[in-house]
Scaffold this active site. Structure first.
Site, PDB file in Angstrom:
ATOM      1  N   LYS A  95      -7.053   2.621 -12.068  1.00 55.82           N
ATOM      2  CA  LYS A  95      -5.720   2.747 -11.690  1.00 55.82           C
ATOM      3  C   LYS A  95      -5.451   4.013 -12.207  1.00 55.82           C
ATOM      4  CE  LYS A  95      -4.616  -0.419  -8.586  1.00 55.82           C
ATOM      5  NZ  LYS A  95      -4.375  -1.776  -9.122  1.00 55.82           N
ATOM      6  N   ALA A 149      -3.992   7.759 -13.391  1.00 53.58           N
ATOM      7  CA  ALA A 149      -2.573   8.369 -12.834  1.00 53.58           C
ATOM      8  C   ALA A 149      -2.421   9.330 -14.000  1.00 53.58           C
ATOM      9  CB  ALA A 149      -1.499   7.313 -12.810  1.00 53.58           C
TER      10      ALA A 149
HETATM   11  P1  BMP Z   1      -4.858 -11.602  -6.293  1.00 48.83           P
HETATM   12  O1  BMP Z   1      -5.467 -11.888  -5.279  1.00 48.83           O
HETATM   13  O2  BMP Z   1      -5.288 -12.268  -7.612  1.00 48.83           O
HETATM   14  O3  BMP Z   1      -3.332 -11.418  -6.132  1.00 48.83           O
HETATM   15  O4  BMP Z   1      -5.515 -10.124  -6.756  1.00 48.83           O
HETATM   16  C1  BMP Z   1      -5.207  -8.805  -6.318  1.00 48.83           C
HETATM   17  C2  BMP Z   1      -6.009  -7.800  -6.844  1.00 48.83           C
HETATM   18  O5  BMP Z   1      -5.711  -6.486  -6.087  1.00 48.83           O
HETATM   19  C3  BMP Z   1      -5.558  -7.576  -8.225  1.00 48.83           C
HETATM   20  O6  BMP Z   1      -6.812  -7.043  -9.200  1.00 48.83           O
HETATM   21  C4  BMP Z   1      -4.362  -6.395  -8.235  1.00 48.83           C
HETATM   22  O7  BMP Z   1      -4.647  -5.300  -9.313  1.00 48.83           O
HETATM   23  C5  BMP Z   1      -4.964  -5.523  -7.080  1.00 48.83           C
HETATM   24  N1  BMP Z   1      -4.071  -4.803  -6.382  1.00 48.83           N
HETATM   25  C6  BMP Z   1      -2.855  -5.440  -5.811  1.00 48.83           C
HETATM   26  O8  BMP Z   1      -2.673  -6.715  -6.010  1.00 48.83           O
HETATM   27  N2  BMP Z   1      -1.901  -4.847  -5.363  1.00 48.83           N
HETATM   28  C7  BMP Z   1      -2.112  -3.401  -4.830  1.00 48.83           C
HETATM   29  O9  BMP Z   1      -1.361  -2.802  -4.396  1.00 48.83           O
HETATM   30  C8  BMP Z   1      -3.136  -2.869  -5.597  1.00 48.83           C
HETATM   31  C9  BMP Z   1      -4.272  -3.468  -6.176  1.00 48.83           C
HETATM   32  O10 BMP Z   1      -5.198  -2.772  -6.649  1.00 48.83           O
END
Ligand code: BMP
Length: 225
Positions: free
Chosen positions: A65, A67
């Site tokens: 991520k 930035a």
């Molecule tokens: P989970 O299915 O456990 O909620 O995980 C989602 C993953 O996607 C996490 O690694 C999170 O950092 C990433 N993520 C997200 O959930 N939303 C976003 O908008 C961008 C992401 O990278």
């Protein structure tokens, strides 16, 4: 393989070494793995290096991520570049002096760039979605391999797909724990669904992947009919 990218946000299967095991167990069932900052801080680069040296199938993405200003983002990527196929950066930092440098360096290193186009949580509406046209302009300039767009809001995925055309991969998080149903993002135009906790925290991750893959197929049959 099913259009799933498994998100690993910490030690998995009870330890840092679990990364190698889960990648071995699921490597043929999914498209790839996304390793997040919690995993990298807690388990260290050596865990990533170990996984890379043992597992060769599937895409390995470092979700940094990024930035920052370009030079510093490049410096961060240089630390992981030998272990991963792709890295994720934010797009709101803009192109000049930021993503221009990252984009150029990643090409040289043969690493895929993935940019966040919008996010899966509610607050994404406040900045990312309100400025989607400007974000799409930045994304087009940086010419990434893929973008992240929210499975929780399929309408945004469709807008991103229309803006970027067919060549850019769309990776959609938000399935399962965050509420989106498997397959809905792909029906809206995504290529892959990023899924973390409903796989990694399941007592049987392989079974969880099988069930999610089945749901994806059913959704696709409904939407492509
Ligand atoms: P989970 O299915 O456990 O909620 O995980 C989602 C993953 O996607 C996490 O690694 C999170 O950092 C990433 N993520 C997200 O959930 N939303 C976003 O908008 C961008 C992401 O990278």
């Amino acid at each position: 393989a099913s259009p799933i990218i498994v998100a690993i946000d910490g030690p998995v299967l009870g330890s840092c070494q679990g990364l190698v095991k889960i990648m071995t167990d699921l490597g043929d069932e999914v498209v790839g793995f996304k390793v997040g900052i919690p995993f990298i801080i807690q388990c260290g680069l050596e865990s990533l290096a170990a996984a890379r040296s043992r597992i060769r199938n599937g895409l390995l993405i470092a979700d940094l991520k990024l930035a920052d200003i370009g030079d510093i983002m490049v410096r961060v990527v240089s630390l992981v570049k030998d272990y991963v196929d792709a890295v994720i950066a934010h797009s709101f930092v803009g192109y000049k002096g930021a993503l221009d440098k990252v984009s150029e360096k990643l090409k040289e290193w043969n690493i895929k760039l993935i940019l966040v186009a919008s996010m899966s949580h509610e607050g994404s509406r406040e900045l990312y979605d309100r400025n989607l046209d400007s974000i799409m302009d930045v994304v087009k300039k940086a010419n990434p391999w893929g973008v992240v767009a929210p499975a929780t809001r399929p309408d945004i995925i469709s807008l991103v797909r229309n803006a970027l055309g067919a060549d850019v991969k769309i990776l959609a998080p938000g399935v399962g724990t965050q509420g989106a149903r498997p397959g809905d993002a792909i029906c809206a135009g995504a290529d892959y669904e990023i899924i973390g906790r409903s796989i990694t925290e399941s007592p049987d991750p392989k079974k969880a992947v099988e069930l999610i893959a089945l749901e994806q197929e059913e959704a696709l049959m409904r939407c492509r009919r």
